[in-house]
Design an enzyme around this catalytic site. Structure first.
Site, PDB file in Angstrom:
ATOM      1  N   ASP A  29      75.634  81.633  60.485  1.00 32.19           N
ATOM      2  CA  ASP A  29      75.684  82.828  59.636  1.00 32.19           C
ATOM      3  C   ASP A  29      76.191  82.404  58.264  1.00 32.19           C
ATOM      4  O   ASP A  29      77.185  81.677  58.154  1.00 32.19           O
ATOM      5  CB  ASP A  29      76.623  83.874  60.261  1.00 32.19           C
ATOM      6  CG  ASP A  29      76.483  85.241  59.594  1.00 32.19           C
ATOM      7  OD1 ASP A  29      76.632  85.317  58.353  1.00 32.19           O
ATOM      8  OD2 ASP A  29      76.230  86.224  60.304  1.00 32.19           O
ATOM      9  N   ILE A  30      75.513  82.846  57.240  1.00 29.35           N
ATOM     10  CA  ILE A  30      75.826  82.428  55.872  1.00 29.35           C
ATOM     11  C   ILE A  30      77.119  83.081  55.350  1.00 29.35           C
ATOM     12  O   ILE A  30      77.704  82.621  54.369  1.00 29.35           O
ATOM     13  CB  ILE A  30      74.611  82.714  54.937  1.00 29.35           C
ATOM     14  CG1 ILE A  30      74.586  81.767  53.759  1.00 29.35           C
ATOM     15  CG2 ILE A  30      74.542  84.149  54.510  1.00 29.35           C
ATOM     16  CD1 ILE A  30      74.228  80.358  54.094  1.00 29.35           C
ATOM     17  N   GLU A  88      72.138  95.360  59.482  1.00 29.90           N
ATOM     18  CA  GLU A  88      71.762  94.787  58.185  1.00 29.90           C
ATOM     19  C   GLU A  88      70.369  94.144  58.245  1.00 29.90           C
ATOM     20  O   GLU A  88      69.568  94.309  57.326  1.00 29.90           O
ATOM     21  CB  GLU A  88      72.822  93.738  57.800  1.00 29.90           C
ATOM     22  CG  GLU A  88      72.792  93.299  56.351  1.00 29.90           C
ATOM     23  CD  GLU A  88      73.779  92.149  56.128  1.00 29.90           C
ATOM     24  OE1 GLU A  88      73.346  91.113  55.631  1.00 29.90           O
ATOM     25  OE2 GLU A  88      74.973  92.319  56.463  1.00 29.90           O
ATOM     26  N   HIS A  93      69.521  90.024  66.905  1.00 28.32           N
ATOM     27  CA  HIS A  93      70.321  88.802  66.823  1.00 28.32           C
ATOM     28  C   HIS A  93      71.670  89.012  67.484  1.00 28.32           C
ATOM     29  O   HIS A  93      72.213  90.111  67.498  1.00 28.32           O
ATOM     30  CB  HIS A  93      70.500  88.337  65.370  1.00 28.32           C
ATOM     31  CG  HIS A  93      71.025  89.381  64.445  1.00 28.32           C
ATOM     32  ND1 HIS A  93      70.236  90.383  63.931  1.00 28.32           N
ATOM     33  CD2 HIS A  93      72.269  89.587  63.932  1.00 28.32           C
ATOM     34  CE1 HIS A  93      70.968  91.159  63.139  1.00 28.32           C
ATOM     35  NE2 HIS A  93      72.210  90.702  63.129  1.00 28.32           N
ATOM     36  N   HIS A  95      75.572  87.572  67.364  1.00 24.10           N
ATOM     37  CA  HIS A  95      76.587  86.783  66.664  1.00 24.10           C
ATOM     38  C   HIS A  95      77.425  86.051  67.709  1.00 24.10           C
ATOM     39  O   HIS A  95      77.929  86.683  68.645  1.00 24.10           O
ATOM     40  CB  HIS A  95      77.542  87.685  65.870  1.00 24.10           C
ATOM     41  CG  HIS A  95      76.936  88.427  64.730  1.00 24.10           C
ATOM     42  ND1 HIS A  95      77.090  88.029  63.416  1.00 24.10           N
ATOM     43  CD2 HIS A  95      76.191  89.558  64.679  1.00 24.10           C
ATOM     44  CE1 HIS A  95      76.479  88.887  62.621  1.00 24.10           C
ATOM     45  NE2 HIS A  95      75.925  89.827  63.360  1.00 24.10           N
TER      46      HIS A  95
END
Ligand code: AMP
Length: 128
Positions: A29-30, A88, A93, A95
């Site tokens: 994750d960025i 978002e 997805h 995390h």
């Protein structure tokens, strides 16, 4: 239009890749909550995790399990949290977040600012 995650999977947008198989893809994750915060996505583009067919959802969980084991071994965290938000980016997805306290998975916290070298180093460790 393809989701940003589909474009990452296709190699059109760079990422710090952690792993992949024929159906799933994992990358850092960025905006990480912790070093090693990873996203696991299906290669098929479905918005809502629980709209995935049973076999894909089960496979994604097992793929996430294998990535979580690497995160735990690499970071030395107590546990790896598995969190699903998905408000978002409209591509299902999971995390995976290294966790030592519950506060480590508070998404209201300020995210870490890592350098490209730091991201690359973590991704290299996790993809071993
Ligand atoms: P959410 O949909 O609420 O689970 O949030 C989407 C997550 O994707 C956020 O934590 C973002 O930091 C992450 N994200 C968005 N774009 C990228 C990207 N290009 N590379 C890595 N992570 C991303």
């Amino acid at each position: 239009m393809a989701s940003i995650f589909s474009r990452i999977i296709a190699g059109e947008i760079p990422c710090y890749k952690v792993g992949e198989d024929d159906r799933f893809f994992a990358f850092l994750d960025i905006n990480p909550l912790a070093k090693g915060h990873t996203l696991v996505v299906p290669k098929c583009e479905v918005d809502y995790l629980f709209d995935l067919d049973d076999e894909t959802l089960a496979g994604m969980t097992l793929f996430a399990k294998s990535i979580a084991a690497k995160i735990k071994a690499t970071t030395g965290c107590k546990k790896v949290a598995m969190v699903v938000l998905g408000l978002e980016v409209a591509h299902a997805h999971i995390h995976l977040i290294p966790m030592n306290t519950e506060n480590d998975v508070d998404f209201r916290k300020e995210k870490l600012k890592l350098t490209p070298d730091e991201f690359s180093e973590i991704a290299a460790e996790l993809s071993k």
